[in-house]
Design a protein around this motif. Structure first.
Motif, PDB file in Angstrom:
ATOM      1  N   GLU A 183      -6.667   1.008  -0.299  1.00  0.00           N
ATOM      2  CA  GLU A 183      -5.516   1.110  -1.024  1.00  0.00           C
ATOM      3  C   GLU A 183      -4.812  -0.145  -1.090  1.00  0.00           C
ATOM      4  N   MET A 184      -4.617  -0.857  -0.090  1.00  0.00           N
ATOM      5  CA  MET A 184      -4.224  -2.141  -0.189  1.00  0.00           C
ATOM      6  C   MET A 184      -4.919  -3.162  -1.152  1.00  0.00           C
ATOM      7  N   LEU A 185      -6.413  -3.050  -0.633  1.00  0.00           N
ATOM      8  CA  LEU A 185      -7.187  -3.691  -1.457  1.00  0.00           C
ATOM      9  C   LEU A 185      -7.068  -3.723  -2.696  1.00  0.00           C
ATOM     10  N   LEU A 186      -7.147  -2.592  -3.174  1.00  0.00           N
ATOM     11  CA  LEU A 186      -6.869  -2.163  -4.728  1.00  0.00           C
ATOM     12  C   LEU A 186      -5.649  -2.753  -5.312  1.00  0.00           C
ATOM     13  N   LEU A 187      -4.491  -2.691  -4.858  1.00  0.00           N
ATOM     14  CA  LEU A 187      -3.261  -3.046  -5.099  1.00  0.00           C
ATOM     15  C   LEU A 187      -3.426  -4.474  -5.036  1.00  0.00           C
ATOM     16  N   ALA A 188      -4.130  -5.249  -4.086  1.00  0.00           N
ATOM     17  CA  ALA A 188      -4.271  -6.977  -4.245  1.00  0.00           C
ATOM     18  C   ALA A 188      -4.928  -7.307  -5.571  1.00  0.00           C
ATOM     19  N   ARG A 189      -5.698  -6.621  -6.393  1.00  0.00           N
ATOM     20  CA  ARG A 189      -6.349  -6.796  -7.502  1.00  0.00           C
ATOM     21  C   ARG A 189      -7.337  -8.146  -7.459  1.00  0.00           C
TER      22      ARG A 189
END
Length: 299
Positions: A88-94
């Motif tokens: 989830e955090m990786l996805l939001l880091a784009r």
């Protein structure tokens, strides 16, 4: 946020909270126009050494305590545990590119759902980690359009090793056994196929541990094995269990070892045992400084 094992669908509230936090931070440096993330510490330290700040990486608090250098800017998002990346955090880091390693092959299919993944292998059976780290540094330089910076770092590495070898010249030469305490009775030993073993060879020092190791280290090894290398310097590499050193200090067996009795124990600062060239340079520098200080103290 909880760690998930598949690409999550964050709630609107979760997404807004994380997005707001991310926007409040300075934007990380971009290389070749790419937002880069990594799940591997060896890659992380290499990126930082080359002046590339990734948007996200794993276990940053632990990295700062164990690997120590290069320093990690506060702009880098922490993805949680290396083995269970917070997707989830990786996805939001784009990220637009994710660097991985052979340690995380099982995670890569999920990572590829977020961004392209490029993987490196430094530690493997029959592989020299130093040469593999050199190759990785060059590959990262080419991929991110910073070839000159990568080559300059490699040249600096060779120059530092040359200077450290020169510093050891003329002094008494003894083998070194690099170990990491598991508890007061056992340790992990780093053999010739480890990064520490390769550093010893490049410094012109012998590794006192000549038995085969698997994937760089062997554990657990009983403390009594140190009696087989009485002439060696014992290089103790943190971290160690809190009570291990205290128990050793009161151990009659430990105090009877010739290495200990004659003051040939070197307590080094923490070093990432599965790092790349920055870890190799840190180990070489700390070891030579400790040897030089001990030799000076003994005249």
């Amino acid at each position: 946020m909880r760690t998930l094992t598949a690409i999550p669908h964050p709630t609107r509230r979760q997404a807004l909270i994380v997005a707001a936090a991310a926007l409040a931070l300075p934007r990380p440096a971009r290389a070749a126009g790419l937002r880069v993330a990594t799940v591997d510490w060896a890659v992380l330290e290499t990126l930082l050494a080359l002046g590339v700040v990734p948007v996200a990486a794993t276990e940053l608090r632990q990295f700062r305590e164990v690997a120590v250098e290069p320093p990690v800017p506060t702009t880098v998002a922490d993805l949680g545990l290396r083995g269970t990346v917070n997707l989830e955090m990786l996805l939001l880091a784009r990220p637009e590119l994710i660097f991985s390693s052979s340690f995380y092959v099982s995670t890569e299919p999920r990572l590829r759902l977020i961004a392209p993944v490029e993987s490196f292998s430094i530690y493997g059976r029959g592989q020299e980690p130093f040469a593999a780290s050199v190759a990785m540094t060059r590959a990262i330089g080419v991929r991110l359009g910073i070839t000159e910076r990568a080559e300059a770092y490699l040249a600096e590495t060779e120059a530092e090793f040359a200077a450290l070898r020169q510093r050891l010249e003329g002094g008494p030469s003894r083998p070194v056994i690099p170990i990491n305490l598991g508890d007061a009775r056992h340790f992990r030993v780093f053999g010739a196929d480890s990064m520490f073993g390769e550093v010893l060879k490049r410094l012109g020092l012998a590794n006192a541990w000549t038995e085969p190791t698997s994937y760089s280290a062997m554990a657990p090894v009983g403390l009594e094995a140190l009696a087989r290398v009485p002439e060696a310097w014992i290089a103790m590499i943190p971290p160690a269990p809190p009570d291990a050193e205290r128990i050793l200090a009161a151990s009659a067996f430990w105090k009877a070892l010739p290495n200990v009795r004659e003051g040939r124990v070197l307590a080094l600062d923490p070093i990432n045992p599965y790092g790349a060239l920055p870890a190799a340079r840190r180990f070489a520098r700390l070891l030579v400084e400790a040897l030089a200080a001990r030799r000076a103290g003994h005249g």
